[in-house]
Design an enzyme around this catalytic site. Structure first.
Site, short mmCIF file in Angstrom:
data_model
loop_
_atom_site.label_atom_id
_atom_site.label_comp_id
_atom_site.label_asym_id
_atom_site.label_seq_id
_atom_site.Cartn_x
_atom_site.Cartn_y
_atom_site.Cartn_z
N CYS A 1 0.80 -1.08 -0.01
CA CYS A 1 -0.06 0.21 -0.23
C CYS A 1 0.94 1.15 0.00
CB CYS A 1 -1.05 -0.06 1.40
SG CYS A 1 -2.18 1.35 1.32
N ASP A 2 1.18 1.74 -1.00
CA ASP A 2 2.06 2.98 -1.43
C ASP A 2 1.78 3.97 -0.34
OD1 ASP A 2 3.63 1.78 -3.61
OD2 ASP A 2 2.05 2.42 -5.03
#
Length: 792
Positions: free
Chosen positions: A477-478
């Site tokens: 999850c950037d």
């Protein structure tokens, strides 16, 4: 508008999809690519195109200065957005319309937007005039090949028309831009200088393709190259230039360029005129002349279309299915492998794909061209750091640099090495890859096996005192960038993904005769699973992580971001969740995360910034990673359900929801053609039902390799191992039979799969019942016709 039979329909045996309204799904689009360019065209005529030189660049621009960024989800379109249009004016009555729909937006008597695998086309009729537009690409060059046909379909009179193709070029440069008619090239040539400040940038930019051309096969009667002059006071819906007998034949001198050319034609009943145009970037006039000579004639268009169709056919995939769901068959047989092929063929048209994206996108190529996947592993580990970690991006071109998100430290990239290798080994049985030596920039010359082991060692070492994996400024999850930016926060998902990766790699170590390493990595996986169960089990699901300030999040007490999908998925895959915990997790996912459009990434979505989680909480509610139906996370979950077994109904329902339709209401809500899986559909279904389900329209997504895998290995149950092909279909309970054709290791398998009075899967080949549902000693070139019976 003449009412068509249906809003949306497949044609030509599923090779095309047709949309019969420009307003029902206004952002619906198709896309084409080659290894140097990509273009996405909407049903209304707007276009987004880029090409590589070697970094992404544009040849048709917005009317103002644009930021350089990656493709955006839910792209907003506006009147002056770049597009490809043609105005048709009846010179006797003054009636004006445009094709495909913009900019005039006049109601049409008939509208068809037809997306094919190798071209995009429209057919628009208004007032007895039919306009057909078709766009294709060459296989290697950067250019758009346009054919425009104008026909008089009225039955009784001569029609005198002005036909004006209008291809806006836009604001090219604040430093230098111009455009003029080139009589020798028979076209508009716009020139610019890419802006720069540093002296060194001059040499970097010196050979950029700073010209845009629009070439005509047939000499027009008039033209205009100045956007402001063409538009005038009338606006794009009724340009001032079209109110005159002919275009002004003007130039643009440090003014915004455009390409508008006009043909005055007289068509009797049933008569047609055909025009061809070439649109693209170039370095100089010599290159433009070369492109004209190569492409701009009827025979060259025909030959180029044939070559491009053959190029697309090379990505046709390895699976054909016949199921009770014919819309699904069409997608799996025709469109899903095409999207998988796009990802592995061009790596999203970037010179520095994120490492996780690069590995997963190439994972899908195992089902199309495994040699591409093999090379991707060698390229990736060739950039491994000396400490065993993987970089945030893989550099694919000389002089490429890590940009955008790849400048932010993420800690998950090593995980994807064994996860994606698992597919390569299953498809090819090529364990020889592990013995290949790869030298890195630091001088290390190690085998692929040694490099993967180093990566696993790095993962084991990148854990805190509890045995949980550090997150730094993000994992998969950037935008979860503030959980661990102080150096202490940990990721529950990454800890579980590490355990899963270690288990996969331990199996490979066993195969390679390294029982000592296998024991070590399995012990490490056990440690990860124990740590997660001890610190992150919240009674009914696993928490997402622990912040720098030692706050556990993704738990029942959280009013927002209460339950996250990925930790539950990877707890199943890693073995951290026992049967009792799985029995508690699955109903919670159903109750809290399920929507009519798929499963949400987490819920509830954040409504305000949470400073110990990060910018994911600032994204629009229900969009992208903030509680959307984020299909990459969803397909991980689907895969875990198939691996778990006994969950075929739950898995299939979610797999089907990756695709728009089949009801018209669903198509309208999602707003997308069923020719690709987008990276997300809007979430926040309960909070904002009006926008829930809306497609991002972004076809760049790690979802597709996994979705294809789920159809092949999960639904159809056809997975390779070292010696052959295992057959264990998992049909939804509503299906009694399917037929499957599967290409595997050079052989073709035709399977008739039916329910019957058996306790376990039974396979017959050549009238003989096999001792187990597995084919070994596979011979390339052979056809295997199998009868498969599965339990009722």
């Amino acid at each position: 508008m003449r009412k068509e039979a249906t809003l949306l329909r497949p044609t030509q045996n599923g090779d095309r999809y047709e949309l019969t309204s420009p307003t029902a799904l206004p952002k619906a689009a198709g896309f084409l690519w080659n290894q140097r360019m990509m273009i996405q065209l909407t049903c209304r005529g707007f276009a987004t195109a880029q090409f590589m030189q070697p970094e992404p660049a544009k040849y048709a621009h917005a009317p103002n200065i644009e930021a350089k960024t990656f493709m955006q989800p839910e792209q907003n379109y506006y009147a002056h957005h770049p597009g490809r249009f043609v105005y048709i004016k009846d010179d006797e009555t003054g009636h004006l319309f445009s094709a495909p729909h913009e900019p005039v937006r006049a109601p049409a008597d008939r509208f068809v937007f037809s997306v094919g695998k190798s071209d995009v086309a429209w057919c628009v009729e208004s007032g007895g005039i039919r306009v057909e537009m078709t766009m294709g690409l060459p296989t290697h060059d950067v250019a758009e090949l346009w054919t425009i046909k104008v026909s008089n379909v009225s039955s009784h009179r001569l029609r005198r028309l002005s036909v004006t193709p209008y291809f806006p070029i836009g604001y090219m440069s604040w430093m230098n831009q111009s455009a003029e008619w080139n009589k020798d090239l028979i076209g508009v040539v716009a020139s610019s200088v890419t802006p720069y400040q540093k002296a060194t940038e001059y040499f970097k930019n010196k050979y950029l393709k700073d010209k845009t051309y629009f070439l005509c096969e047939t000499q027009p009667d008039s033209w205009e190259t100045n956007q402001a002059t063409f538009e005038g006071e009338g606006g794009l819906h009724n340009p001032s230039a079209l109110q005159e007998p002919r275009l002004g034949c003007g130039d643009a001198r440090y003014e915004t360029p455009t390409a508008a050319v006009q043909y005055r034609v007289a068509l009797g009943p049933g008569e047609q005129r055909e025009f061809r145009f070439l649109f693209g970037p170039a370095y100089d006039e010599a290159e433009i002349r070369s492109m004209r000579n190569r492409y701009l004639n009827k025979q060259a268009f025909i030959q180029t279309a044939s070559e491009y169709a053959a190029y697309m056919e090379r990505g046709r995939g390895c699976l054909r299915i016949e199921t009770p769901d014919k819309d699904l068959d069409n997608f799996v047989n025709n469109w899903l492998p095409r999207q998988v092929y796009y990802h592995g063929d061009v790596n999203r048209l970037t010179t520095d794909p994120q490492t996780r994206n690069y590995l997963q996108d190439n994972m899908g190529m195992n089902y199309i061209k495994p040699s591409v996947s093999r090379q991707a592993f060698l390229t990736a580990v060739g950039q491994q750091e000396a400490n065993g970690s993987m970089p945030d991006g893989i550099l694919l071109a000389e002089g490429a640099e890590l940009k955008y998100i790849n400048q932010i430290p993420h800690t998950d990239h090593c995980v994807w090495l064994p996860v994606t290798l698992d597919v390569y080994l299953a498809e090819t049985g090529d364990y020889g890859l592990l013995k290949e030596h790869v030298r890195t920039a630091n001088g290390d010359n190690l085998t692929v096996f040694e490099r993967f082991s180093r990566a696993m060692d790095w993962l084991l070492g990148a854990r805190d005192y509890r045995g949980l994996s550090y997150i730094a400024q993000g994992d998969w999850c950037d935008p979860m960038n503030m959980v661990g930016y102080k150096g202490r926060g940990v990721s529950g998902w990454l800890t579980l993904a590490t355990a899963y990766a270690l288990r996969l790699w331990a199996d490979v170590c066993d195969h390679e005769g390294r029982a000592d390493l296998a024991r070590r990595y399995r012990a490490g996986a056990d440690e990860c699973n124990i740590a997660v169960n001890k610190h992150l089990w919240d009674g009914d699901w696993f928490a997402r992580g622990i912040t720098d300030d030692d706050v556990v999040f993704g738990i029942k007490n959280d009013p927002e971001g209460r339950i996250w999908l990925n930790p539950q998925t990877f707890a199943i895959l890693s073995g951290a969740a026992n049967s009792e915990k799985i029995a508690r997790i699955l109903p919670q996912v159903d109750q809290q995360l399920s929507t009519p459009f798929g499963v949400q990434m987490f819920s509830p979505a954040y409504t305000k910034m949470r400073e110990d989680v990060g910018r994911v909480t600032q994204k629009a509610i229900g969009s992208a990673e903030n509680g959307a139906v984020y299909n990459h996370a969803g397909v991980f979950y689907i895969y875990s359900l198939y691996k778990l077994g006994g969950q075929q109904d739950r898995a299939y329902n979610l797999l089907r929801q990756l695709l728009p339709g089949p009801s018209e209401a669903d198509y309208r809500q999602r707003g997308q053609l069923p020719i690709y899986i987008p990276n997300y559909y809007r979430g926040a279904w309960r909070e904002f039902p009006r926008t829930a389900g809306r497609s991002s329209q972004l076809f760049n997504t790690g979802t597709v390799s996994w979705a294809y895998r789920c159809f092949i290995e999960g639904l159809c149950g056809l997975r390779g191992d070292r010696d052959g092909l295992v057959i264990r279909p998992q049909l939804p309970s509503a299906w009694n039979a399917i037929k499957v054709t599967r290409e595997f290791r050079g052989a073709t398998f035709q399977l008739d799969i039916r329910r019957g009075d058996v306790e376990d899967v039974t396979v017959k080949h050549g009238g003989r019942t096999l001792p187990e549902p597995r084919i070994t000693n596979i011979k390339a070139g052979e056809l295997y016709q199998l009868t498969v019976v599965i339990p009722q």
